[in-house]
Write an enzyme that holds these catalytic residues in place. Structure first.
Site, PDB file in Angstrom:
ATOM      1  N   CYS B 108       0.882  -1.161   0.000  1.00  0.00           N
ATOM      2  CA  CYS B 108       0.000   0.000   0.000  1.00  0.00           C
ATOM      3  C   CYS B 108       0.921   1.213   0.000  1.00  0.00           C
ATOM      4  O   CYS B 108       1.520   1.528   1.023  1.00  0.00           O
ATOM      5  CB  CYS B 108      -0.916   0.013   1.215  1.00  0.00           C
ATOM      6  SG  CYS B 108      -1.838   1.555   1.374  1.00  0.00           S
ATOM      7  N   CYS B 111      -0.675   4.308   2.247  1.00  0.00           N
ATOM      8  CA  CYS B 111      -0.767   4.212   3.715  1.00  0.00           C
ATOM      9  C   CYS B 111      -0.305   2.819   4.127  1.00  0.00           C
ATOM     10  O   CYS B 111       0.884   2.520   3.984  1.00  0.00           O
ATOM     11  CB  CYS B 111      -2.158   4.583   4.233  1.00  0.00           C
ATOM     12  SG  CYS B 111      -3.574   3.909   3.353  1.00  0.00           S
ATOM     13  N   SER B 112      -1.202   1.971   4.605  1.00  0.00           N
ATOM     14  CA  SER B 112      -0.752   0.662   5.090  1.00  0.00           C
ATOM     15  C   SER B 112      -1.878  -0.361   4.997  1.00  0.00           C
ATOM     16  O   SER B 112      -2.002  -1.217   5.857  1.00  0.00           O
ATOM     17  CB  SER B 112      -0.271   0.783   6.535  1.00  0.00           C
ATOM     18  OG  SER B 112      -1.294   1.385   7.329  1.00  0.00           O
ATOM     19  N   CYS B 113      -2.698  -0.275   3.940  1.00  0.00           N
ATOM     20  CA  CYS B 113      -3.856  -1.167   3.796  1.00  0.00           C
ATOM     21  C   CYS B 113      -3.385  -2.630   3.765  1.00  0.00           C
ATOM     22  O   CYS B 113      -2.417  -2.959   3.087  1.00  0.00           O
ATOM     23  CB  CYS B 113      -4.611  -0.822   2.522  1.00  0.00           C
ATOM     24  SG  CYS B 113      -5.285   0.847   2.577  1.00  0.00           S
TER      25      CYS B 113
END
Lengths: 225, 204
Positions: B108, B111-113
């Site tokens: 991602c 962000c940090s999906c």
């Protein structure tokens, strides 16, 4: 333009240091608290996931670069709590007055946590926007990357894939549009696709001629090629 | 709505991160907006109950049952929900299959999906600037840093999770595992093999 968080393809970040598979889930106790405080605050119902992502992205580039991951979370949360009127600047400065708070009845209780996390918050929604592209069709992403409703607003088209030609790989259905939902302008659901791009379309020196990158892109990010 | 006020409210909290979190938790608790016991419950959920063992069970089942695998690749969300894996950050699941000619990996960049119900909370490296910046541009160099070198005739397909769709990689079943039970197979499935930065373990 997009913001500091949009770092796909950037040079200069150095090596990745993978931790072992069985490393602790939270490297520090405060990481766990930061995650939990953020999730629990979300259940007060004063914002949606797109608003909370945008709150982290709106950290100044200097803060974003120097903060560790969960510092971004907790700082974005503090900003959002004040922006939404849940807390005052005085609350942050001095702890403010004790309760009762008007939102206290919405507090997530321990016995409701399991059901609340299991319920999730799907972004799939019915939409009146007609599906414009079919699987296999060539498309081009909009250029420049950026929110076309709110200047400087939230968007999910990364800069590195802006203006690039790809192919529709899969229709995911119709989802909430973050560019609208992050700004209180409604969910505006529309079709969303997995779009596949040859690496050579994105990078000057791709590692391998057959490599590809897939992005999930909303219909309004795309034009027919 | 976006404003670039340099006097951000968070600057009023203590700068040291652990103290910053503690200060915010204390304020919210005193006002009756968060329940510390609920925080403990959230932490316990992701520390002890939800983690890569869930995804490993899905992978092992797909290796063992062709009909399950076909259904999983067609509509993962409902199939993994039937196994009890649904919830926050896993509301719309897609499973992508590695083959002898294509290797998938997930990142991602924005962000940090990450698919929480199947893999838990992402590891630190997944959330790092280095992984987010580099995985899309130089996946093979990134994989080499994980000790994984792919054959030259294997293409890499990197999935950048830019939406609320969460991806799980279905790795190839290791050789020498014929006749193994689902439980034994699941023990070979590593977290990184389901992100695409590793391979399953070989049977001992």
């Amino acid at each position: 333009m997009t913001r500091v968080h949009d770092m796909g393809g950037r040079f200069g970040d150095g090596p990745i240091n993978p931790e072992v598979e069985d490393a602790p889930v939270f490297a520090e106790d405060w990481h766990a608290r930061a995650l939990a405080v953020t999730l629990a605050s979300g259940f007060l119902g004063q914002w949606n996931i797109d608003v909370s992502r945008h709150a982290r992205e709106r950290l100044s580039p200097k803060d974003y670069a120097r903060f560790s991951y969960y510092e971004k979370w907790i700082s974005g949360l503090a900003d959002l709590l004040v922006e939404r009127g849940v807390l005052s600047l005085d609350d942050l400065r001095s702890g403010g007055e004790d309760g009762p708070h008007p939102l206290a009845e919405r507090m997530l209780k321990a016995d409701a946590v399991s059901a609340a996390l299991a319920k999730g918050g799907p972004a799939d929604r019915p939409s009146n926007v007609a599906v414009q592209f079919s699987v296999g069709q060539q498309v081009v992403t909009t250029r420049p990357a950026g929110n076309r409703i709110v200047d400087g607003g939230h968007t999910r088209l990364p800069n590195y894939a802006s203006g690039a030609r790809g192919r529709i790989l899969r229709l995911h259905g119709t989802h909430v549009l973050p560019d609208s939902n992050a700004h209180g302008l409604g969910e505006a659901p529309e079709p969303i696709y997995a779009v596949v791009f040859p690496a050579s379309e994105l990078w000057t020196s791709p590692e391998h001629p057959d490599d590809e990158v897939v992005l999930d892109l909303w219909q309004s990010y795309l034009e027919p090629a | 709505m976006p404003h670039d006020d340099h006097d951000h409210p968070h600057a009023l909290l203590p700068p040291e991160p652990a103290l910053r979190v503690k200060a915010l938790e204390t304020i919210l608790t005193r006002k009756g907006l968060i329940d510390p016991a609920a925080l403990d419950e959230i932490i316990d959920t992701y520390q002890n109950k939800i983690g890569p063992q869930n995804g490993a069970r899905v992978v092992a089942k797909a290796w063992s049952d062709p009909a399950f695998k076909a259904a999983l690749l067609e509509d993962a969300t409902s199939i993994v929900a039937d196994l009890g894996y649904y919830g926050r950050q896993g509301e719309h699941m897609v499973v992508v299959e590695n083959t002898s000619t294509r290797h998938n990996m997930v990142v991602c960049t924005l962000c940090s999906c990450y698919p929480w119900p199947l893999l838990g909370i992402p590891p630190g490296w997944y959330k790092s600037d280095a992984y987010r910046a580099r995985a899309v541009r130089e996946p093979r160099k990134v994989l080499a840093e994980f000790g994984l070198t792919l054959p030259e005739d294997t293409s890499v397909r990197v999935w950048d999770s830019t939406a609320e769709v969460r991806y799980l990689v279905l790795p190839m079943r290791p050789d020498g595992t014929d006749g193994m039970s689902e439980e034994a197979l699941a023990a070979l499935v590593t977290r990184d093999s389901m992100i695409g930065t590793g391979l399953p373990k070989a049977p001992s």
